[in-house]
Design a protein around this motif. Structure first.
Motif, PDB file in Angstrom:
ATOM      1  N   VAL A 258     -40.767 -19.192  -1.226  1.00  0.00           N
ATOM      2  CA  VAL A 258     -40.298 -19.055  -2.602  1.00  0.00           C
ATOM      3  C   VAL A 258     -40.869 -20.154  -3.489  1.00  0.00           C
ATOM      4  O   VAL A 258     -41.291 -19.909  -4.630  1.00  0.00           O
ATOM      5  CB  VAL A 258     -38.753 -19.084  -2.639  1.00  0.00           C
ATOM      6  N   LEU A 259     -40.926 -21.382  -2.970  1.00  0.00           N
ATOM      7  CA  LEU A 259     -41.451 -22.500  -3.749  1.00  0.00           C
ATOM      8  C   LEU A 259     -42.947 -22.353  -4.007  1.00  0.00           C
ATOM      9  O   LEU A 259     -43.431 -22.678  -5.105  1.00  0.00           O
ATOM     10  CB  LEU A 259     -41.167 -23.814  -3.031  1.00  0.00           C
ATOM     11  N   ARG A 260     -43.684 -21.881  -3.016  1.00  0.00           N
ATOM     12  CA  ARG A 260     -45.128 -21.661  -3.236  1.00  0.00           C
ATOM     13  C   ARG A 260     -45.355 -20.610  -4.302  1.00  0.00           C
ATOM     14  O   ARG A 260     -46.240 -20.747  -5.157  1.00  0.00           O
ATOM     15  CB  ARG A 260     -45.806 -21.249  -1.921  1.00  0.00           C
ATOM     16  N   ARG A 261     -44.568 -19.551  -4.258  1.00  0.00           N
ATOM     17  CA  ARG A 261     -44.690 -18.496  -5.279  1.00  0.00           C
ATOM     18  C   ARG A 261     -44.374 -19.049  -6.656  1.00  0.00           C
ATOM     19  O   ARG A 261     -45.069 -18.755  -7.636  1.00  0.00           O
ATOM     20  CB  ARG A 261     -43.748 -17.340  -4.929  1.00  0.00           C
ATOM     21  N   MET A 262     -43.324 -19.873  -6.742  1.00  0.00           N
ATOM     22  CA  MET A 262     -42.960 -20.463  -8.034  1.00  0.00           C
ATOM     23  C   MET A 262     -44.057 -21.406  -8.526  1.00  0.00           C
ATOM     24  O   MET A 262     -44.417 -21.401  -9.707  1.00  0.00           O
ATOM     25  CB  MET A 262     -41.649 -21.223  -7.894  1.00  0.00           C
ATOM     26  N   ALA A 263     -44.616 -22.231  -7.609  1.00  0.00           N
ATOM     27  CA  ALA A 263     -45.648 -23.190  -8.001  1.00  0.00           C
ATOM     28  C   ALA A 263     -46.903 -22.492  -8.499  1.00  0.00           C
ATOM     29  O   ALA A 263     -47.550 -22.961  -9.445  1.00  0.00           O
ATOM     30  CB  ALA A 263     -45.978 -24.106  -6.816  1.00  0.00           C
ATOM     31  N   ARG A 264     -47.256 -21.363  -7.873  1.00  0.00           N
ATOM     32  CA  ARG A 264     -48.443 -20.637  -8.311  1.00  0.00           C
ATOM     33  C   ARG A 264     -48.292 -20.129  -9.741  1.00  0.00           C
ATOM     34  O   ARG A 264     -49.275 -19.995 -10.480  1.00  0.00           O
ATOM     35  CB  ARG A 264     -48.723 -19.457  -7.365  1.00  0.00           C
ATOM     36  N   ARG A 265     -47.060 -19.827 -10.134  1.00  0.00           N
ATOM     37  CA  ARG A 265     -46.818 -19.273 -11.466  1.00  0.00           C
ATOM     38  C   ARG A 265     -46.692 -20.345 -12.535  1.00  0.00           C
ATOM     39  O   ARG A 265     -46.612 -20.039 -13.719  1.00  0.00           O
ATOM     40  CB  ARG A 265     -45.547 -18.418 -11.434  1.00  0.00           C
ATOM     41  N   GLU A 266     -46.647 -21.625 -12.120  1.00  0.00           N
ATOM     42  CA  GLU A 266     -46.515 -22.697 -13.090  1.00  0.00           C
ATOM     43  C   GLU A 266     -47.861 -22.972 -13.775  1.00  0.00           C
ATOM     44  O   GLU A 266     -48.902 -23.042 -13.130  1.00  0.00           O
ATOM     45  CB  GLU A 266     -46.032 -23.979 -12.410  1.00  0.00           C
ATOM     46  N   SER A 267     -47.811 -23.100 -15.095  1.00  0.00           N
ATOM     47  CA  SER A 267     -48.995 -23.426 -15.876  1.00  0.00           C
ATOM     48  C   SER A 267     -48.557 -24.153 -17.138  1.00  0.00           C
ATOM     49  O   SER A 267     -47.365 -24.193 -17.480  1.00  0.00           O
ATOM     50  CB  SER A 267     -49.765 -22.148 -16.250  1.00  0.00           C
ATOM     51  N   GLY A 268     -49.531 -24.730 -17.833  1.00  0.00           N
ATOM     52  CA  GLY A 268     -49.203 -25.425 -19.073  1.00  0.00           C
ATOM     53  C   GLY A 268     -48.573 -24.498 -20.097  1.00  0.00           C
ATOM     54  O   GLY A 268     -47.635 -24.884 -20.807  1.00  0.00           O
ATOM     55  N   SER A 269     -49.041 -23.270 -20.157  1.00  0.00           N
ATOM     56  CA  SER A 269     -48.498 -22.329 -21.144  1.00  0.00           C
ATOM     57  C   SER A 269     -47.058 -21.939 -20.814  1.00  0.00           C
ATOM     58  O   SER A 269     -46.219 -21.794 -21.711  1.00  0.00           O
ATOM     59  CB  SER A 269     -49.373 -21.070 -21.206  1.00  0.00           C
ATOM     60  N   SER A 270     -46.747 -21.795 -19.526  1.00  0.00           N
ATOM     61  CA  SER A 270     -45.376 -21.425 -19.154  1.00  0.00           C
ATOM     62  C   SER A 270     -44.411 -22.568 -19.432  1.00  0.00           C
ATOM     63  O   SER A 270     -43.277 -22.355 -19.879  1.00  0.00           O
ATOM     64  CB  SER A 270     -45.311 -21.026 -17.677  1.00  0.00           C
ATOM     65  N   VAL A 271     -44.850 -23.815 -19.188  1.00  0.00           N
ATOM     66  CA  VAL A 271     -44.006 -24.969 -19.489  1.00  0.00           C
ATOM     67  C   VAL A 271     -43.776 -25.076 -20.989  1.00  0.00           C
ATOM     68  O   VAL A 271     -42.652 -25.319 -21.445  1.00  0.00           O
ATOM     69  CB  VAL A 271     -44.643 -26.268 -18.947  1.00  0.00           C
ATOM     70  N   GLN A 272     -44.836 -24.867 -21.776  1.00  0.00           N
ATOM     71  CA  GLN A 272     -44.701 -24.941 -23.232  1.00  0.00           C
ATOM     72  C   GLN A 272     -43.766 -23.852 -23.751  1.00  0.00           C
ATOM     73  O   GLN A 272     -42.956 -24.097 -24.653  1.00  0.00           O
ATOM     74  CB  GLN A 272     -46.082 -24.799 -23.885  1.00  0.00           C
ATOM     75  N   ALA A 273     -43.861 -22.666 -23.166  1.00  0.00           N
ATOM     76  CA  ALA A 273     -42.981 -21.572 -23.591  1.00  0.00           C
ATOM     77  C   ALA A 273     -41.528 -21.899 -23.317  1.00  0.00           C
ATOM     78  O   ALA A 273     -40.644 -21.629 -24.136  1.00  0.00           O
ATOM     79  CB  ALA A 273     -43.385 -20.281 -22.876  1.00  0.00           C
ATOM     80  N   ARG A 274     -41.233 -22.520 -22.162  1.00  0.00           N
ATOM     81  CA  ARG A 274     -39.853 -22.891 -21.855  1.00  0.00           C
ATOM     82  C   ARG A 274     -39.360 -24.007 -22.780  1.00  0.00           C
ATOM     83  O   ARG A 274     -38.199 -24.027 -23.170  1.00  0.00           O
ATOM     84  CB  ARG A 274     -39.751 -23.317 -20.383  1.00  0.00           C
ATOM     85  N   LYS A 275     -40.256 -24.938 -23.129  1.00  0.00           N
ATOM     86  CA  LYS A 275     -39.855 -26.001 -24.053  1.00  0.00           C
ATOM     87  C   LYS A 275     -39.509 -25.432 -25.420  1.00  0.00           C
ATOM     88  O   LYS A 275     -38.522 -25.842 -26.051  1.00  0.00           O
ATOM     89  CB  LYS A 275     -40.977 -27.032 -24.177  1.00  0.00           C
ATOM     90  N   LEU A 276     -40.328 -24.486 -25.894  1.00  0.00           N
ATOM     91  CA  LEU A 276     -40.037 -23.867 -27.184  1.00  0.00           C
ATOM     92  C   LEU A 276     -38.718 -23.110 -27.155  1.00  0.00           C
ATOM     93  O   LEU A 276     -37.921 -23.169 -28.108  1.00  0.00           O
ATOM     94  CB  LEU A 276     -41.183 -22.920 -27.577  1.00  0.00           C
ATOM     95  N   LYS A 277     -38.468 -22.420 -26.062  1.00  0.00           N
ATOM     96  CA  LYS A 277     -37.208 -21.691 -25.944  1.00  0.00           C
ATOM     97  C   LYS A 277     -36.019 -22.642 -25.927  1.00  0.00           C
ATOM     98  O   LYS A 277     -34.971 -22.379 -26.516  1.00  0.00           O
ATOM     99  CB  LYS A 277     -37.236 -20.827 -24.667  1.00  0.00           C
ATOM    100  N   ALA A 278     -36.182 -23.774 -25.227  1.00  0.00           N
ATOM    101  CA  ALA A 278     -35.114 -24.772 -25.179  1.00  0.00           C
ATOM    102  C   ALA A 278     -34.853 -25.372 -26.557  1.00  0.00           C
ATOM    103  O   ALA A 278     -33.691 -25.593 -26.949  1.00  0.00           O
ATOM    104  CB  ALA A 278     -35.475 -25.877 -24.196  1.00  0.00           C
ATOM    105  N   MET A 279     -35.920 -25.624 -27.313  1.00  0.00           N
ATOM    106  CA  MET A 279     -35.775 -26.163 -28.667  1.00  0.00           C
ATOM    107  C   MET A 279     -35.068 -25.168 -29.577  1.00  0.00           C
ATOM    108  O   MET A 279     -34.255 -25.536 -30.428  1.00  0.00           O
ATOM    109  CB  MET A 279     -37.140 -26.534 -29.226  1.00  0.00           C
ATOM    110  N   GLN A 280     -35.357 -23.884 -29.384  1.00  0.00           N
ATOM    111  CA  GLN A 280     -34.680 -22.860 -30.184  1.00  0.00           C
ATOM    112  C   GLN A 280     -33.210 -22.805 -29.888  1.00  0.00           C
ATOM    113  O   GLN A 280     -32.375 -22.604 -30.780  1.00  0.00           O
ATOM    114  CB  GLN A 280     -35.327 -21.491 -29.919  1.00  0.00           C
ATOM    115  N   ARG A 281     -32.817 -23.024 -28.616  1.00  0.00           N
ATOM    116  CA  ARG A 281     -31.400 -23.033 -28.273  1.00  0.00           C
ATOM    117  C   ARG A 281     -30.697 -24.214 -28.933  1.00  0.00           C
ATOM    118  O   ARG A 281     -29.547 -24.108 -29.377  1.00  0.00           O
ATOM    119  CB  ARG A 281     -31.227 -23.113 -26.745  1.00  0.00           C
ATOM    120  N   VAL A 282     -31.388 -25.377 -28.957  1.00  0.00           N
ATOM    121  CA  VAL A 282     -30.775 -26.565 -29.573  1.00  0.00           C
ATOM    122  C   VAL A 282     -30.594 -26.384 -31.064  1.00  0.00           C
ATOM    123  O   VAL A 282     -29.576 -26.758 -31.642  1.00  0.00           O
ATOM    124  CB  VAL A 282     -31.651 -27.803 -29.288  1.00  0.00           C
ATOM    125  N   ASN A 283     -31.616 -25.785 -31.689  1.00  0.00           N
ATOM    126  CA  ASN A 283     -31.530 -25.576 -33.137  1.00  0.00           C
ATOM    127  C   ASN A 283     -30.594 -24.430 -33.504  1.00  0.00           C
ATOM    128  O   ASN A 283     -30.088 -24.359 -34.597  1.00  0.00           O
ATOM    129  CB  ASN A 283     -32.926 -25.280 -33.697  1.00  0.00           C
TER     130      ASN A 283
END
Length: 283
Positions: A258-283
């Motif tokens: 499961v961890l290998r599958r998750m790590a393969r899907r990690e990328s800069g764009s996916s991290v940025q998308a989660r950060k933007l979503k988190a910022m939207q929740r805060v705002n």
């Protein structure tokens, strides 16, 4: 130096640093101290109640059960929360980009969670020894049992925490796991002897690690006569080791996939998308 030894060395150093940072950060430290103080107050209020058919304090019986529950929460919930948060903030992606980074990351988390589990247990255990009489921790065997139950319990629960953490993308979603956890606490004999519950609830409780962690801790800390209120009137050490061992083996097999599958899907764009979503929740 082989890649495995390099990852192990980096992980040990990382875990030691994270433990030190947690112990010197008042906010993080209160996250461990406050729940422990709440449990101590609950046990103190139960001190005058006795286990049915004995004159043994219910508060003293609950103490080792709470230690078992602490191991369960540390291995499962803490690992899951750390993985989700560090996946969202990009820590996991940075570890992935470094040679042997994922090995070091996982070893570091094992060291951090294990170290802070010991701290959490001591916060409860040390005052509890002064609060209650009759605890049977006067032998090397009792401390050895306490130690092996904790180690095997962490081995059984930390892979489960990693699996759960890899399935959720937001820290807010981890609350969904708390509902079944609260149910398990209620049926696993943590605050009340499980023998007084319906047989079908007893069977459900015995499938999961929480019951066995509580039983193992009680076997280490309580007088032999208290085994009479347990299922089968026995501490069942072999069964405890067997069930926790099965959970550990299943977790060790499934978690890396499961961890290998998750790590393969990690990328800069996916991290940025989660950060933007988190910022939207805060705002």
């Amino acid at each position: 130096m082989t890649p495995l030894s390099a990852g192990l060395r980096a992980g040990l150093a990382r875990g030691a640093i994270e433990c030190r940072q947690t112990l010197t950060n008042s906010q993080d430290l209160m996250g461990y101290v406050f729940p422990s103080l709440v449990f101590l107050v609950v046990m103190y209020l139960m001190r005058d109640r006795t286990v049915e058919g004995t004159d043994f304090s219910m508060g003293a019986m609950v103490l080792p059960s709470v230690l078992g529950m602490t191991v369960m929460f540390a291995g499962l919930m803490t690992v899951a929360q750390l993985l989700i948060v560090e996946r969202e903030d990009g820590t996991l992606l940075r570890a992935k980009a470094v040679p042997n980074g994922m090995q070091g990351y996982l070893v570091g988390k094992i060291v951090t969670v294990s170290g802070m589990t010991v701290v959490s247990m001591l916060i409860i255990l040390v005052p509890g020894l002064f609060m209650f009489d009759g605890l049977a921790l006067g032998s090397v065997g009792a401390w050895a049992t306490l130690a092996w139950v904790m180690v095997v319990g962490l081995a059984a629960t930390m892979p489960l925490g990693a699996i759960i953490g890899s399935l959720f993308s937001s820290p807010r979603q981890i609350g969904l796991v708390m509902f079944p956890m609260m149910g398990l606490i209620g049926i696993s004999g943590i605050f009340y002897p499980i023998g007084d519950m319906p047989d079908w609830l007893q069977w459900i409780a015995q499938v999961f690690p929480m019951y066995w962690l509580g039983l193992g801790m009680r076997s280490a800390m309580l007088p032999e006569a208290l085994a009479a209120v347990e299922i089968g009137a026995s501490w069942r050490h072999l069964e405890t080791l067997g069930v926790l061992g099965v959970w550990a083996v299943v977790g060790v097999i499934v978690a890396p996939m499961v961890l290998r599958r998750m790590a393969r899907r990690e990328s800069g764009s996916s991290v940025q998308a989660r950060k933007l979503k988190a910022m939207q929740r805060v705002n």
